[in-house]
Scaffold this active site. Structure first.
Site, PDB file in Angstrom:
ATOM      1  N   ASP A  66      32.303  31.536 -55.754  1.00  0.00           N
ATOM      2  CA  ASP A  66      32.808  31.120 -54.445  1.00  0.00           C
ATOM      3  C   ASP A  66      32.728  32.313 -53.504  1.00  0.00           C
ATOM      4  O   ASP A  66      33.675  33.083 -53.348  1.00  0.00           O
ATOM      5  CB  ASP A  66      34.252  30.631 -54.572  1.00  0.00           C
ATOM      6  CG  ASP A  66      34.744  29.961 -53.296  1.00  0.00           C
ATOM      7  OD1 ASP A  66      33.908  29.704 -52.405  1.00  0.00           O
ATOM      8  OD2 ASP A  66      35.953  29.695 -53.201  1.00  0.00           O
TER       9      ASP A  66
ATOM     10  N   TYR B 153      21.220  35.243 -58.929  1.00  0.00           N
ATOM     11  CA  TYR B 153      21.036  34.047 -59.757  1.00  0.00           C
ATOM     12  C   TYR B 153      19.797  33.227 -59.387  1.00  0.00           C
ATOM     13  O   TYR B 153      19.514  32.203 -59.999  1.00  0.00           O
ATOM     14  CB  TYR B 153      22.268  33.138 -59.683  1.00  0.00           C
ATOM     15  CG  TYR B 153      22.689  32.733 -58.281  1.00  0.00           C
ATOM     16  CD1 TYR B 153      21.905  31.881 -57.509  1.00  0.00           C
ATOM     17  CD2 TYR B 153      23.871  33.201 -57.739  1.00  0.00           C
ATOM     18  CE1 TYR B 153      22.286  31.508 -56.241  1.00  0.00           C
ATOM     19  CE2 TYR B 153      24.272  32.832 -56.462  1.00  0.00           C
ATOM     20  CZ  TYR B 153      23.476  31.980 -55.715  1.00  0.00           C
ATOM     21  OH  TYR B 153      23.856  31.619 -54.453  1.00  0.00           O
TER      22      TYR B 153
ATOM     23  N   ARG C 217      22.506  32.664 -45.649  1.00  0.00           N
ATOM     24  CA  ARG C 217      21.867  31.352 -45.732  1.00  0.00           C
ATOM     25  C   ARG C 217      21.647  30.749 -44.341  1.00  0.00           C
ATOM     26  O   ARG C 217      20.611  30.160 -44.064  1.00  0.00           O
ATOM     27  CB  ARG C 217      22.726  30.389 -46.556  1.00  0.00           C
ATOM     28  CG  ARG C 217      22.095  29.009 -46.707  1.00  0.00           C
ATOM     29  CD  ARG C 217      23.118  27.953 -47.121  1.00  0.00           C
ATOM     30  NE  ARG C 217      23.757  28.261 -48.375  1.00  0.00           N
ATOM     31  CZ  ARG C 217      23.249  27.969 -49.577  1.00  0.00           C
ATOM     32  NH1 ARG C 217      22.093  27.358 -49.657  1.00  0.00           N
ATOM     33  NH2 ARG C 217      23.901  28.282 -50.684  1.00  0.00           N
TER      34      ARG C 217
ATOM     35  N   LYS D 127      31.440  20.379 -60.268  1.00  0.00           N
ATOM     36  CA  LYS D 127      32.564  20.949 -59.555  1.00  0.00           C
ATOM     37  C   LYS D 127      33.900  20.685 -60.249  1.00  0.00           C
ATOM     38  O   LYS D 127      34.064  19.702 -60.968  1.00  0.00           O
ATOM     39  CB  LYS D 127      32.617  20.391 -58.130  1.00  0.00           C
ATOM     40  CG  LYS D 127      31.378  20.728 -57.320  1.00  0.00           C
ATOM     41  CD  LYS D 127      31.037  22.197 -57.429  1.00  0.00           C
ATOM     42  CE  LYS D 127      30.302  22.737 -56.251  1.00  0.00           C
ATOM     43  NZ  LYS D 127      31.021  22.788 -55.025  1.00  0.00           N
TER      44      LYS D 127
ATOM     45  N   CYS E  50      39.544   0.283 -25.038  1.00  0.00           N
ATOM     46  CA  CYS E  50      39.119   1.645 -25.379  1.00  0.00           C
ATOM     47  C   CYS E  50      40.100   2.656 -24.796  1.00  0.00           C
ATOM     48  O   CYS E  50      40.403   2.611 -23.598  1.00  0.00           O
ATOM     49  CB  CYS E  50      37.716   1.896 -24.838  1.00  0.00           C
ATOM     50  SG  CYS E  50      37.137   3.592 -25.070  1.00  0.00           S
TER      51      CYS E  50
ATOM     52  N   CYS F 198      33.864  -0.074 -28.766  1.00  0.00           N
ATOM     53  CA  CYS F 198      34.073  -0.120 -27.327  1.00  0.00           C
ATOM     54  C   CYS F 198      32.843  -0.745 -26.685  1.00  0.00           C
ATOM     55  O   CYS F 198      31.704  -0.378 -27.010  1.00  0.00           O
ATOM     56  CB  CYS F 198      34.288   1.293 -26.788  1.00  0.00           C
ATOM     57  SG  CYS F 198      34.141   1.432 -24.995  1.00  0.00           S
TER      58      CYS F 198
ATOM     59  N   ASP G 127      34.794  25.027 -51.124  1.00  0.00           N
ATOM     60  CA  ASP G 127      33.385  24.711 -51.372  1.00  0.00           C
ATOM     61  C   ASP G 127      33.252  23.469 -52.242  1.00  0.00           C
ATOM     62  O   ASP G 127      32.401  22.603 -51.998  1.00  0.00           O
ATOM     63  CB  ASP G 127      32.688  25.889 -52.072  1.00  0.00           C
ATOM     64  CG  ASP G 127      32.484  27.060 -51.129  1.00  0.00           C
ATOM     65  OD1 ASP G 127      31.980  28.099 -51.589  1.00  0.00           O
ATOM     66  OD2 ASP G 127      32.834  26.930 -49.947  1.00  0.00           O
ATOM     67  N   ALA G 128      34.080  23.369 -53.265  1.00  0.00           N
ATOM     68  CA  ALA G 128      33.986  22.240 -54.188  1.00  0.00           C
ATOM     69  C   ALA G 128      34.255  20.927 -53.472  1.00  0.00           C
ATOM     70  O   ALA G 128      33.517  19.952 -53.637  1.00  0.00           O
ATOM     71  CB  ALA G 128      34.977  22.424 -55.338  1.00  0.00           C
TER      72      ALA G 128
ATOM     73  N   CYS H 196      31.468   4.395 -20.756  1.00  0.00           N
ATOM     74  CA  CYS H 196      32.474   5.099 -21.545  1.00  0.00           C
ATOM     75  C   CYS H 196      32.076   6.570 -21.639  1.00  0.00           C
ATOM     76  O   CYS H 196      31.043   6.905 -22.234  1.00  0.00           O
ATOM     77  CB  CYS H 196      32.595   4.490 -22.932  1.00  0.00           C
ATOM     78  SG  CYS H 196      33.806   5.310 -23.984  1.00  0.00           S
TER      79      CYS H 196
ATOM     80  N   CYS I   8      37.915   4.686 -21.867  1.00  0.00           N
ATOM     81  CA  CYS I   8      37.429   4.075 -20.625  1.00  0.00           C
ATOM     82  C   CYS I   8      38.136   2.780 -20.261  1.00  0.00           C
ATOM     83  O   CYS I   8      37.929   2.255 -19.164  1.00  0.00           O
ATOM     84  CB  CYS I   8      35.927   3.837 -20.709  1.00  0.00           C
ATOM     85  SG  CYS I   8      35.447   2.516 -21.871  1.00  0.00           S
TER      86      CYS I   8
ATOM     87  N   SER J 229      20.952  23.820 -50.361  1.00  0.00           N
ATOM     88  CA  SER J 229      22.225  23.612 -51.051  1.00  0.00           C
ATOM     89  C   SER J 229      21.963  22.868 -52.361  1.00  0.00           C
ATOM     90  O   SER J 229      20.820  22.551 -52.687  1.00  0.00           O
ATOM     91  CB  SER J 229      23.178  22.816 -50.167  1.00  0.00           C
ATOM     92  OG  SER J 229      22.579  21.598 -49.777  1.00  0.00           O
ATOM     93  N   LEU J 230      23.018  22.584 -53.116  1.00  0.00           N
ATOM     94  CA  LEU J 230      22.898  21.889 -54.389  1.00  0.00           C
ATOM     95  C   LEU J 230      23.563  20.527 -54.324  1.00  0.00           C
ATOM     96  O   LEU J 230      24.571  20.343 -53.648  1.00  0.00           O
ATOM     97  CB  LEU J 230      23.557  22.698 -55.519  1.00  0.00           C
ATOM     98  CG  LEU J 230      22.919  24.022 -55.898  1.00  0.00           C
ATOM     99  CD1 LEU J 230      23.767  24.713 -56.956  1.00  0.00           C
ATOM    100  CD2 LEU J 230      21.503  23.829 -56.399  1.00  0.00           C
TER     101      LEU J 230
ATOM    102  N   ASP K 131      31.404  19.977 -51.051  1.00  0.00           N
ATOM    103  CA  ASP K 131      30.229  19.428 -51.715  1.00  0.00           C
ATOM    104  C   ASP K 131      30.494  18.044 -52.286  1.00  0.00           C
ATOM    105  O   ASP K 131      29.593  17.205 -52.373  1.00  0.00           O
ATOM    106  CB  ASP K 131      29.760  20.384 -52.821  1.00  0.00           C
ATOM    107  CG  ASP K 131      29.130  21.638 -52.231  1.00  0.00           C
ATOM    108  OD1 ASP K 131      29.149  22.683 -52.904  1.00  0.00           O
ATOM    109  OD2 ASP K 131      28.622  21.565 -51.100  1.00  0.00           O
TER     110      ASP K 131
ATOM    111  N   GLU L  58      25.047  35.774 -54.650  1.00  0.00           N
ATOM    112  CA  GLU L  58      26.316  35.543 -53.958  1.00  0.00           C
ATOM    113  C   GLU L  58      27.080  36.857 -53.777  1.00  0.00           C
ATOM    114  O   GLU L  58      27.276  37.608 -54.730  1.00  0.00           O
ATOM    115  CB  GLU L  58      27.170  34.571 -54.768  1.00  0.00           C
ATOM    116  CG  GLU L  58      28.178  33.816 -53.947  1.00  0.00           C
ATOM    117  CD  GLU L  58      27.578  32.606 -53.260  1.00  0.00           C
ATOM    118  OE1 GLU L  58      28.331  31.917 -52.539  1.00  0.00           O
ATOM    119  OE2 GLU L  58      26.364  32.335 -53.423  1.00  0.00           O
TER     120      GLU L  58
ATOM    121  N   GLU M 189      25.757  28.251 -65.553  1.00  0.00           N
ATOM    122  CA  GLU M 189      26.410  29.493 -65.146  1.00  0.00           C
ATOM    123  C   GLU M 189      27.499  29.197 -64.126  1.00  0.00           C
ATOM    124  O   GLU M 189      27.432  28.183 -63.415  1.00  0.00           O
ATOM    125  CB  GLU M 189      25.395  30.464 -64.551  1.00  0.00           C
ATOM    126  CG  GLU M 189      24.712  29.946 -63.304  1.00  0.00           C
ATOM    127  CD  GLU M 189      23.619  30.873 -62.819  1.00  0.00           C
ATOM    128  OE1 GLU M 189      23.878  32.087 -62.741  1.00  0.00           O
ATOM    129  OE2 GLU M 189      22.510  30.383 -62.519  1.00  0.00           O
TER     130      GLU M 189
ATOM    131  N   LYS N  22      29.611  28.933 -60.788  1.00  0.00           N
ATOM    132  CA  LYS N  22      29.256  28.886 -59.367  1.00  0.00           C
ATOM    133  C   LYS N  22      30.244  29.763 -58.607  1.00  0.00           C
ATOM    134  O   LYS N  22      31.414  29.432 -58.471  1.00  0.00           O
ATOM    135  CB  LYS N  22      29.299  27.464 -58.827  1.00  0.00           C
ATOM    136  CG  LYS N  22      28.819  27.349 -57.386  1.00  0.00           C
ATOM    137  CD  LYS N  22      28.830  25.910 -56.923  1.00  0.00           C
ATOM    138  CE  LYS N  22      28.262  25.807 -55.510  1.00  0.00           C
ATOM    139  NZ  LYS N  22      29.034  26.588 -54.531  1.00  0.00           N
TER     140      LYS N  22
END
Length: 701
Positions: free
Chosen positions: A130, A236, A149, A324, A429, A447, A43-44, A453, A432, A92-93, A47, A184, A126, A128
């Site tokens: 996981d 929370y 979520r 984080k 490419c 390309c 998660d860390a 393509c 193609c 999200s944060l 983010d 959580e 506080e 976080k």
């Protein structure tokens, strides 16, 4: 080891390439984390990727991609569960990784609120957790539903499962009539070890980490399985409430505790960033002894009235940030360098690695950005990594942090195999065979194949059906690839003719039964009526992201008005061109991309065929309860003294006004503060209504 290129030193070409890779990596991480409960990254680190993405977009707003991670929250809910639409989105944060990020967070808030110098703010801090985010709704004190979520707007209905978690009360005494508690779901280290021991003994699946175990346990189709798992819950936050829980964040958390919820005992109120950082260090030192996984510390403005003033960005609140913990590194070997082709034709090199575990996650590939990065050069031709290039067979240090995930940090040339040669970027490419070009001043190779393509055509179609575009149920990336390979679809309009052309053929394909075919056609038919902003975003016009599409749709109101304006602005001049550029959030690069898209003969013909299949809905006027400025166009100029420009703009948009960056004959109000210059003069020359800040505040009440 060489440091990553600071955002302020990136060229536009480097930024463009990096945003493309970030979108790809974060999109994959979203699916792995939110749908599969099997995250490829922590998660860390996820983010921190988003933070890097946001920083680049802030410096290069015209490069915001249609699939930008900053415009998304989570991932679409799994089809295995019924869906629950959150009454208030679960966002999200924003994240910080260095102490300077937290100081900047505090400074941004004080600037937004226009607080006097020296004023200190009180925050909560506080751990976080996981785990898996969950929203629980109570009505008249009884638990009535629970949802994950999901994508932030809609989550999975896990009500029956949530009722089996001991930390979640079935009834509440003294609670508001309507109360949504958010928190959580997690699993302690001890319980996790016990669960895995039982799983192994029974010959069942062993979980990789407590987060996976918690998420997988809650998202069981059989609630009795969830009941057998040792899940816990920390409260929370809250969503919809019929009456306030308190006047402060800390007071609301205390109220939750009184109602019977578990809240984190390490939550503390802190004054100013120094106090926040001090508590962060305390929690970090205690991390190993907590008995459950955390990946940082969350800070929130304590005063709820200030939270209300600060409001939200597109996917994150302004009044909160997650600080984080640092990422980890590992050494591995490059087995191959491959080229991926995106929907714009950009060639993105990717290193295929000997799999290595970094921070608990197995990493098997890493971004290589562009040809210069591989060669050991920055955007100005200066050496990076002390000029060490990257070759197949090299031993490299990789890390997963806030830059890109994962990234090669350095090369150990002492272990370079004999006979290795520098990597040569392809001149044609790989998909193609078309010529590959690199324009002067650009870092990215493209390309030239266009719709010839297949990689570009397929990626454009994937974008068109994606969740934030037309969101067609029953057709995703795999189906697009299959139908394109069969020759059934080559442009968006073809999707709406699948029933007419290939209904019988579809039933002959593996894994397509009558029910799945009917579900597909139903999903397609439901999207024949589509919102204007979704259509604009779905066209995949370069530089036009989801948020920009909303602004454009709101400005023009209808497809006819938008199409007419793009036609009239074809020469990049005239009133329609000026009007397009005046939309706050639309710059000249985006404007040129929009207009040029419509004047490409192939695009124009494809769009015409698509519109024949659709009923494009006009943008409804916002419900603003008699706002005196609803539908009006407002320009702010000069220095505002009672509020910051950002707060004034946010307030005007909330009341239904359009905020423009330039003055024209279509402007209704010009709010001029001290220091107003050419904009105020032009407004008076045009005979527009010019208001002082005080008059503006009186007008909006």
């Amino acid at each position: 080891m060489a440091a990553k290129i600071p955002v302020e030193d990136l060229t536009q070409a480097q930024a463009k390439a990096e945003l493309a890779m970030l979108a790809r990596e974060i999109g994959a991480a979203n699916l792995a984390y939110h749908q599969a409960d099997d995250p490829e990254i922590s998660d860390a680190e996820y983010d921190r990727l988003k933070a890097r993405n946001s920083a680049i977009e802030a410096r290069f707003p015209d490069l915001v991609r249609s699939d930008s991670p900053s415009l998304q929250v989570g991932a679409a809910p799994s089809e295995d569960f019924s869906r629950i639409k959150h009454s208030i989105p679960m966002l999200s944060l924003a994240n910080g990784f260095e102490e300077e990020d937290i100081t900047d967070f505090d400074e941004r808030i004080r600037r937004f609120l226009n607080l006097p110098a020296g004023t200190s703010l009180t925050y909560t801090a506080e751990p976080k957790i996981d785990g898996l985010s969950l929203s629980i709704r109570y009505e008249n004190g009884k638990l009535v539903q629970a949802a994950t979520r999901g994508d932030g707007e809609t989550g999975e209905n896990v009500t029956a499962n949530a009722r089996t978690v001991d930390d979640i009360p079935a009834t509440l005494e003294g609670a508001p009539e309507i109360l949504e508690i958010r928190g959580e779901i997690y699993m302690s280290h001890e319980d996790f070890a016990g669960l895995n021991a039982r799983q192994e003994e029974a010959g069942a699946k062993v979980f990789a980490n407590p987060r996976n175990a918690a998420a997988g346990s809650l998202r069981q189709l059989d609630a009795s399985v969830t009941k057998s798992r040792p899940l816990r819950f920390f409260a929370y936050a809250w969503g919809e409430v019929s009456e306030p829980l308190a006047q402060t964040q800390s007071g609301a958390i205390e109220r939750m505790k009184e109602l019977g919820f578990q809240t984190n005992p390490l939550m503390k109120t802190c004054v100013g960033p120094d106090d926040l950082i001090s508590h962060y260090r305390t929690i970090e030192n205690e991390r190993a002894q907590l008995g459950y996984d955390i990946d940082g510390v969350v800070y929130k403005v304590d005063d709820l009235s200030l939270q209300s003033r600060l409001g939200f960005r597109s996917t994150t609140p302004r009044w909160a940030i997650a600080h984080k913990f640092s990422a980890e590194r590992a050494t591995t070997k490059i087995e191959a360098i491959e080229i991926q082709v995106g929907r714009t034709g950009a060639l993105a090199p990717v290193a295929r690695l000997t799999p290595v575990t970094v921070g608990g996650v197995v990493v098997s590939n890493a971004t290589l950005h562009n040809a210069d990065y591989i060669a050991g050069l920055d955007s100005k031709g200066n050496p990076i990594r002390d000029g060490r290039d990257i070759r197949v067979g090299d031993h490299v240090t990789v890390y997963r942090a806030g830059d890109v995930i994962p990234k090669i940090e350095d090369v150990d040339v002492t272990q370079r195999p004999a006979g290795s040669v520098p990597y040569e970027f392809p001149k044609t490419c790989p998909v193609c065979g078309s010529e590959v070009i690199r324009e002067e001043g650009e870092a990215v190779h493209y390309c030239t194949g266009g719709l010839v393509c297949s990689a570009q055509a397929v990626e454009k179609l994937k974008h068109f059906v994606s969740r934030n575009a037309l969101d067609i149920d029953g057709i995703g990336a795999k189906q697009v690839e299959s139908f394109y390979g069969l020759g059934w679809i080559s442009e968006p309009a073809d999707i709406f003719q699948l029933r007419e052309r290939y209904a019988d053929d579809l039933l002959k394909l593996d894994r397509w039964g009558e029910k799945s075919v009917e579900n597909l056609f139903r999903g397609i038919e439901e999207r024949r009526t589509i919102e204007l902003n979704r259509l604009i975003f779905g066209l995949g016009i370069r530089h036009t992201g989801e948020q920009a599409a909303r602004l454009i749709a709101r400005h023009y109101g209808s497809w006819t008005a938008f199409e007419t304006a793009m036609e009239a602005a074809r020469d990049h001049e005239g009133p329609e061109w000026e009007d397009l550029n005046a939309i706050d959030g639309v710059g000249p690069i985006m404007a040129a991309s929009l207009v040029d898209f419509f004047h490409d003969a192939g695009n124009r013909a494809a769009v015409t065929r698509l519109i024949e299949q659709l009923d494009v809905q006009d943008v409804a006027a916002p419900s603003t309860d008699g706002s005196p400025i609803a539908g009006k166009t407002v320009v702010f100029t000069g220095t505002l003294e009672r509020m910051t420009r950002a707060e004034a703009k946010a307030r005007a948009e909330t009341l239904g006004a359009k905020v423009s960056g330039s003055v024209s004959a279509k402007t209704d109000y010009v709010v001029a503060g001290p220091g107003a210059g050419s904009k105020e003069k032009k407004a008076r020359d045009l005979g527009l209504e010019v208001l002082s800040e005080e008059e503006w505040l009186n007008l909006i009440g």
